[in-house]
Motif scaffolding. Structure first.
Motif, short mmCIF file in Angstrom:
data_model
loop_
_atom_site.label_atom_id
_atom_site.label_comp_id
_atom_site.label_asym_id
_atom_site.label_seq_id
_atom_site.Cartn_x
_atom_site.Cartn_y
_atom_site.Cartn_z
N ILE A 21 0.92 -1.15 0.05
CA ILE A 21 -0.01 0.05 0.03
C ILE A 21 0.91 1.25 -0.14
CG2 ILE A 21 -2.03 -0.88 1.06
CD1 ILE A 21 -1.03 0.11 3.83
N GLY A 22 1.89 1.30 -0.50
CA GLY A 22 3.08 2.16 -0.74
C GLY A 22 2.87 3.44 -1.71
N ALA A 23 3.75 3.88 -1.95
CA ALA A 23 3.77 5.16 -2.97
C ALA A 23 5.12 5.11 -3.83
CB ALA A 23 3.58 6.41 -2.35
N LEU A 24 5.00 5.66 -5.20
CA LEU A 24 6.00 5.66 -6.07
C LEU A 24 6.43 7.00 -6.24
CD1 LEU A 24 4.76 3.17 -8.75
CD2 LEU A 24 6.16 2.59 -6.86
N ASP A 25 7.80 7.42 -6.40
CA ASP A 25 8.06 8.58 -6.34
C ASP A 25 9.52 8.57 -7.59
OD1 ASP A 25 9.36 11.22 -5.99
OD2 ASP A 25 9.80 11.07 -3.98
N PRO A 26 8.83 8.52 -8.55
CA PRO A 26 9.62 8.38 -9.92
C PRO A 26 10.62 9.42 -10.02
CG PRO A 26 7.41 8.34 -10.64
CD PRO A 26 7.54 8.68 -9.15
N GLY A 27 10.37 10.77 -10.01
CA GLY A 27 10.99 11.96 -10.21
C GLY A 27 12.15 12.21 -9.08
N LEU A 28 12.23 11.73 -8.05
CA LEU A 28 13.17 11.99 -7.19
C LEU A 28 14.72 11.96 -7.65
CD1 LEU A 28 13.44 12.77 -3.97
CD2 LEU A 28 13.93 10.47 -3.57
N ARG A 29 15.44 12.66 -7.52
CA ARG A 29 16.72 12.61 -7.93
C ARG A 29 17.92 12.67 -7.07
NH1 ARG A 29 14.60 10.39 -10.95
NH2 ARG A 29 14.18 10.49 -13.21
N GLN A 30 17.42 12.89 -5.73
CA GLN A 30 18.57 13.27 -4.71
C GLN A 30 17.65 12.91 -3.20
OE1 GLN A 30 20.12 17.05 -3.81
NE2 GLN A 30 22.11 15.86 -3.96
N ALA A 65 0.62 10.61 1.12
CA ALA A 65 -0.13 10.26 2.33
C ALA A 65 -1.35 9.84 1.68
CB ALA A 65 -0.56 11.15 3.37
N ASP A 66 -1.93 10.80 0.50
CA ASP A 66 -3.21 10.41 -0.15
C ASP A 66 -3.29 9.22 -0.87
OD1 ASP A 66 -4.28 12.86 0.89
OD2 ASP A 66 -4.05 13.88 -0.85
N THR A 67 -2.16 8.85 -1.54
CA THR A 67 -2.03 7.61 -2.31
C THR A 67 -2.11 6.64 -1.43
OG1 THR A 67 -0.87 8.88 -3.82
CG2 THR A 67 -0.57 6.58 -3.83
N PHE A 68 -1.36 6.56 -0.39
CA PHE A 68 -1.34 5.50 0.80
C PHE A 68 -2.63 5.19 1.31
CE2 PHE A 68 -1.12 5.00 5.37
CZ PHE A 68 -0.53 3.79 5.65
N PHE A 69 -3.45 6.32 1.83
CA PHE A 69 -4.64 5.96 2.27
C PHE A 69 -5.47 5.44 1.19
CE2 PHE A 69 -3.16 9.12 5.41
CZ PHE A 69 -3.25 8.39 6.73
N ALA A 70 -5.62 5.86 0.01
CA ALA A 70 -6.21 5.49 -1.04
C ALA A 70 -6.09 3.90 -1.12
CB ALA A 70 -6.09 6.06 -2.36
N ARG A 71 -4.66 3.38 -1.16
CA ARG A 71 -4.45 2.15 -1.34
C ARG A 71 -4.88 1.24 -0.14
NH1 ARG A 71 -1.01 2.02 -5.82
NH2 ARG A 71 0.52 3.33 -6.17
N LEU A 72 -4.78 1.81 1.09
CA LEU A 72 -5.20 1.08 2.15
C LEU A 72 -6.65 0.99 2.33
CD1 LEU A 72 -4.67 0.02 4.98
CD2 LEU A 72 -4.72 2.50 5.86
N GLU A 73 -7.27 1.69 1.82
CA GLU A 73 -8.76 1.90 1.85
C GLU A 73 -9.32 0.82 1.04
OE1 GLU A 73 -10.25 5.93 1.24
OE2 GLU A 73 -9.41 6.51 3.07
N SER A 74 -8.55 0.40 -0.30
CA SER A 74 -9.01 -0.55 -1.30
C SER A 74 -8.93 -2.00 -0.77
CB SER A 74 -8.10 -0.38 -2.21
OG SER A 74 -6.99 -0.91 -2.22
#
Lengths: 425, 95
Positions: A21-30, A65-74
């Motif tokens: 139920i995590g989140a992806l952060d593909p744009g992070l570079r550091q 957090a919004d992504t995390f809670f959405a996945r959790l609620e699913s």
């Protein structure tokens, strides 16, 4: 190339009754200033369902957090959550914790004893703090009815608070930052994502390496479990040959270079930089003095002719370090600072440290280096020799004596000194 | 004035000091490896292991006790900026 997260935020099955139920952060570079992240990262969190309720393991960075809670609620209702487990309280894992505690007010929070102090910087409410359960003794496991979560104390991987969580019926290790890496790929599983091996090693070298002894202690706990699946807090979930990654940690935690010195022999490394040859002559004199003591292998290196990384490898295995620097504009020179600022990559606590150097006007370099060495928790037994411009014969003799004394310190043969505080001024 | 001998194990030096001296004052003068931050008993940076002679130090204050507890310090740990020597022999090293 990192794949963008284009799917709706729903939970992803990982094992029977276990979802990502995590989140992806593909744009992070550091990441955390110190790490380059060419492929971004992921903040992995998990939901475990048992007969009597649900456990949530770790959360995500606050702005996900919004992504995390959405996945959790699913996959779960908030009133089903019995236990929240935080394997590590750094903000990228605890960002959604306060909100999760508020949405699931019946849930208990399971953290290591060492996490308590940090938690006070994350949760501010007394009521929330009263729901904390420390994961040792009788609370070293938590029941979800037909399945248990057990906690492994794995401190300093890479914070004092770190722990792992074990789900025995699935042979699944929620490993926190251990076995993690910064590699974002929406396909999630190690047998599906792009080649992330360099990220795995890079993460170990920058995050875990300074805590090598603690890595070895943790492996003693983890290896006998022979996990069938490892679910880390960053990067791919390891479901294909997870024990290969455990073995890789064992390899990475081994000394990089074999030291030919006898095990009873101590090793002293002397690094120097010299503009006109004066600090070099002092270095050679110090080396000569150090070598007069039996049982010490002394090595001399001109920093101007070397790269930092191999020197860091040598330092990791050494017993004593000496740095020689001229003073330029009231400071030690850059090659010395470059090396000293890289020593956070390895454990140098308790090693012997010293400094010396020639100077023209003021000579602050020696004291500044000594302060830095103390800051790195080396023991600095004596103020190092300094010489104005060309060292005299007497000053070179002082360097030899200093080198000999350092070797005597290393071998435990130095004569103990007793002084009166009044004499210290 | 009563005196005490404080030995800093990490650098192999023993210092004779007047009773009432705080460990950090001596440590700083001889260059022992005890780090410090606030010097006011709050940050916990100067936690020091008392290898020998703990009874020769003044009892910790309520503040020091709390900071040690917050840092999960063992019973042989004191804050060098707070611990005052009373007399006798004391052996310390950085925690």
């Amino acid at each position: 190339m990192a794949l963008a997260d284009t799917r709706p935020p729903v939970a992803v099955p990982v094992a029977d009754g276990v979802h990502w139920i995590g989140a992806l952060d593909p744009g992070l570079r550091q990441f955390d200033i110190i790490l380059r992240t060419a492929n971004g990262t992921s903040y992995n969190a998990y939901c475990v369902r048992g007969r009597d309720g649900v456990a949530v393991i770790d959360t995500v960075k606050e702005n996900y957090a919004d992504t995390f809670f959405a996945r959790l609620e699913s996959v779960a209702r908030y009133d089903e959550i019995r236990a929240i487990v935080l394997n590590h309280l750094e903000p990228d894992h605890s960002g959604a914790l306060p909100e999760l505690m508020a949405r699931a007010p019946q849930a208990t929070l399971h953290i290591s004893a060492r996490a308590q102090a940090t938690l006070k910087g994350v949760l501010r409410g007394e009521e929330e703090l009263s729901r904390v359960r420390i994961t040792t003794g009788e609370q070293a496991s938590v029941s979800l009815g037909d399945r248990q979560l057990a906690f492994l104390q794995t401190p300093y991987l890479h914070w004092p608070d770190t722990q792992c969580t074990w789900l025995p019926d699935a042979c699944l290790l929620f490993s926190g930052d251990v076995f993690g890496c910064h590699f974002c790929d929406a396909r999630l599983f190690n047998d599906r994502v792009g080649d992330f091996r360099f990220s795995f090693d890079y993460y170990y070298q920058h995050i875990m390496r300074p805590f090598r002894e603690h890595v070895l202690n943790a492996l003693e706990l983890i290896e006998p479990l022979a996990p069938a699946l490892i679910a880390p807090a960053h990067g791919p979930i390891l479901r294909e040959a997870p024990c290969d990654y455990v073995r890789r940690y064992r390899q990475l935690a081994a000394p990089l270079l074999h030291n030919e010195a006898a095990t009873s022999e101590k090793t002293l490394l002397v690094f120097y930089v010299s503009a006109y040859g004066a600090t070099e002559r002092m270095a050679q004199a110090l080396r000569d003095g150090a070598e007069t003591v039996e049982g010490v292998r002394v090595s001399l290196y001109d920093l101007a002719g070397g790269e930092v990384a191999p020197f860091v490898d040598l330092i990791e295995e050494a017993d004593g370090l000496v740095f020689g620097s001229p003073t330029v504009n009231g400071d030690a020179v850059k090659p010395v600072w470059d090396l000293l600022s890289s020593l956070t990559l390895v454990n140098v606590k308790g090693k012997l440290g010293a400094a010396f150097g020639s100077y023209g006007w003021s000579g602050e370099a020696v004291g500044l280096i000594e302060d830095r060495l103390r800051g790195l928790k080396l023991r600095v037994p004596a103020a190092g020799p300094r010489a104005r411009l060309k060292p005299t014969d007497e000053e070179l003799r002082a360097c030899r004596d200093f080198g000999r004394d350092l070797s005597l310190h290393l071998t435990g043969r130095i004569e103990k000194r007793i002084i009166d505080m009044a004499a210290l001024g | 004035m009563p005196k005490a001998n404080v030995t800093f194990e990490d650098i192999g030096i023993t210092v004779t000091v007047p009773a009432g001296t705080r460990l950090i004052e001596v440590s700083e003068k001889v260059g022992a490896g005890i780090l410090y931050g606030c010097r006011e008993g709050e940050c916990g940076t100067c936690m020091t292991r008392i290898v020998q002679g703990a009874a020769n130090l003044a009892e910790p204050s309520v503040l020091e006790d709390r900071v040690l507890k917050d840092n999960l310090a063992g019973r042989d740990i004191r804050l060098a900026c707070q611990a005052q020597v009373l007399g006798g022999e004391i052996v310390v090293r950085p925690a």
